[in-house]
Design an enzyme around this catalytic site. Sequence first.
Site, PDB file in Angstrom:
ATOM      1  CG  ASP A   1      22.084  41.041  30.126  1.00  0.00           C
ATOM      2  OD1 ASP A   1      21.034  40.547  29.638  1.00  0.00           O
ATOM      3  OD2 ASP A   1      22.905  41.672  29.443  1.00  0.00           O
TER       4      ASP A   1
HETATM    5  C1  BGC Z   1      20.962  41.460  26.566  1.00  0.00           C
HETATM    6  C2  BGC Z   1      20.083  42.483  27.240  1.00  0.00           C
HETATM    7  C3  BGC Z   1      18.648  42.184  26.941  1.00  0.00           C
HETATM    8  C4  BGC Z   1      18.321  40.766  27.395  1.00  0.00           C
HETATM    9  C5  BGC Z   1      16.903  40.336  27.126  1.00  0.00           C
HETATM   10  C6  BGC Z   1      20.544  40.035  26.892  1.00  0.00           C
HETATM   11  O1  BGC Z   1      21.238  39.124  26.124  1.00  0.00           O
HETATM   12  O2  BGC Z   1      22.302  41.659  26.919  1.00  0.00           O
HETATM   13  O3  BGC Z   1      20.427  43.767  26.817  1.00  0.00           O
HETATM   14  O4  BGC Z   1      17.821  43.123  27.542  1.00  0.00           O
HETATM   15  O5  BGC Z   1      19.170  39.861  26.704  1.00  0.00           O
HETATM   16  O6  BGC Z   1      16.685  40.180  25.767  1.00  0.00           O
END
Ligand code: BGC
Length: 725
Positions: free
Chosen positions: A257
């Site tokens: 993540d």
């Molecule tokens: C989120 C993810 C997301 C990523 C990219 C993160 O803060 O938890 O679900 O895919 O950001 O935007």
Amino acid sequence: MKFVLYSLVMVFSCLSALGQSTETARESQIDSLIALMTLEEKVAMCHAQSKFSSPGVPRLGIPEIWMSDGPHGVRAEINWDNWGYAGWTNDSITAFPALTALASTFNPELSAAYGVAVGEEARYRKKDILLGPGVNIYRTPLNGRNFEYMGEDPYLASQMVVPYIQGVQQNGVAACVKHYALNNQELWRGHINVHVSDRALHEIYLPAFKAAVVEGEAWSIMGAYNQFRGQHCCHNELLLNDILKTDWGFDGVVVTDWGGAHDTKQAAEYGLDIEMGTWTNGLTASKALAYDNYFLASPFLNQIKAGDLSEDLVDDKVRRILRLMYRTSMDATKPLGRVNNAAHHAVARQVATEGIVLLKNEGDFFPIDPNQKLKIAVIGENATRQMTLGGGSSELKAQFEISPLQGLRERYREAEIVHSMGYASGAPAYGRALPSPYDADSLKAAALAVAKDADVVLFFGGLNKNHYQDCEGGDRLQYGLPFGQDELLHELAAVNANLGLVLISGNAVAMPWLPKVKGVMQGWYLGSMAGYALADVISGDVNPSGKMPFSIPKELKDNAAHSFGEMSYPGDSIDQYYKEDILVGYRWHDTKKVTPQYAFGYGLSYTDFAVSAITTDRTKYSLTDEITVSYAVANTGKTAGAEVVQVYVGKPKSKVNRAKKELKGFDKITVEAGQSATGSLTIPVSDLAYYDEKSSDWKVESGSYVLYIGNASDQIQREIKVQIK
Ligand code: BGC
């Protein structure tokens, strides 16, 4: 050398073009490519080069990887090195309903159609990885991201996630299942250390991920932000190396993540493949173009050069990344993709209409006849609010979004429709709750005046995509409705008793006003076609058939996670203990006899169904057998509709702690008015296993089991005892 390279590239394109690339041939091509790469080139592939891309190898013609959120549509283009939108004019898309709505359809075929459609949009937008779907289990109604997931039941989530992934990936776009694992709240998500038993981990929190990987063959997976047993999930030895890559045989790519990596050695050794989104050092502040400082960038390179880490580690990561490329960007046979076409809008509308759940319908409040000259007071901010905006990373730039008010206006040509906001909130903003710019008393007074002499009052409220509502990066602060809606509903009921409610939310809410409203519909976040879908169901053009994918407790303390106090939810900011163990959602309500307001699997229809002739093919089974359950569904009302037959299984007198019953099969059947249809489903006896902590394996106990067959977890028509030898 030049010739070797040229021939390799030719071989790859010919193999994929002819569709003849066997796995073995592909694997040896990957090895040959790796052999041509320098250590620097290999390390470069293991971390981001921009907010949503990772580098290829320009010298060898290996492409970059482009990713996009996910999971309800393809997100607009983001700037290279900051979170601003890039301002492209060709990146608007179809917004599909949130995954809670998809789960409520209990219709895996529709999930496949959803996956195909969103995958086509991702392909058209030249994305190689779609960052979704999300299958974290609904543990608490306060979790700000529940709307992005598929509810509280591991079996339902597993059944729904597999076709979604297959649909996405048939477009040469990798699904990226997230957030693996135990990211069940947003509060302190970056560091909270989750403690959960092996049983609850394997029986509740992992099955949907396992199904996504083993049955759905997902090509990538995203690690979660939180820690599990003292290690961050993005480089967690047990979750990634042992369970995902060894036990489940995952051959794809583990992506962090964004900012989820915290340590070079762990990231290198414990299963992470691509690091995305880290701030300068993963801990403090952002710095422009800091990609070289990522844990899997220069620090990784230097430790390999110093001999502290083996080069095999980077080779394994690159092998996985190249495998993903052969399945996506380097697959010359992949389709072209499409965006904003009528077929996608139709899928979005069908998922939305099938996902809407009718919870209460006193005196047949719904459907509201579109052919009568009614005065309909449409009250509430959610009648007009754009719900594709806000919510965090799932925010979308929809080409259009039909509001509930617009949907009603187009369908109810004979009616006089008057809208009044009644309450208001601020604009969506990430990480901040902005105040409403309007005067609350004036809004309320105006709404009451409009409602007073209307024939019907239809309230569109619930939550929205603001911070502290259904939004990433924070949990809800209260179980009740925000922005003074509870009070407003009581006052509306006092001026006009013909009041119905459409809840737009991705979460359960407290319903103190329930006795005062005649009808309640759970309307979710429905995307581009929201207003049309709601009008379809409100008018009766479509008979509702959605079922709740999670329980709605009467009070927050009735929810399992909350009934164990602060250390269970939200923890003390450092640690958290899932004290309810395997008793999540309806498993808790059933076993502990805590009656919910609305149970898992519950949902009304405009017609009546009777499930009868429920039988099993035998009464005794061995471990390798399948149990076949047969039934008839009669539509005894005046409208065609669909019913979901649900089969739960319980094991009384078990050696281990058990939930009273667990969902093991469901079947959605469409039946014409006055007609009857028969159906059957099978449950492999192996699905009755529990996870044995001593042997770290699944075990089926012998003895007697009870099958509970009905149309909701609290509406069981028949119990059948069977013996397992
Ligand atoms: C989120 C993810 C997301 C990523 C990219 C993160 O803060 O938890 O679900 O895919 O950001 O935007």
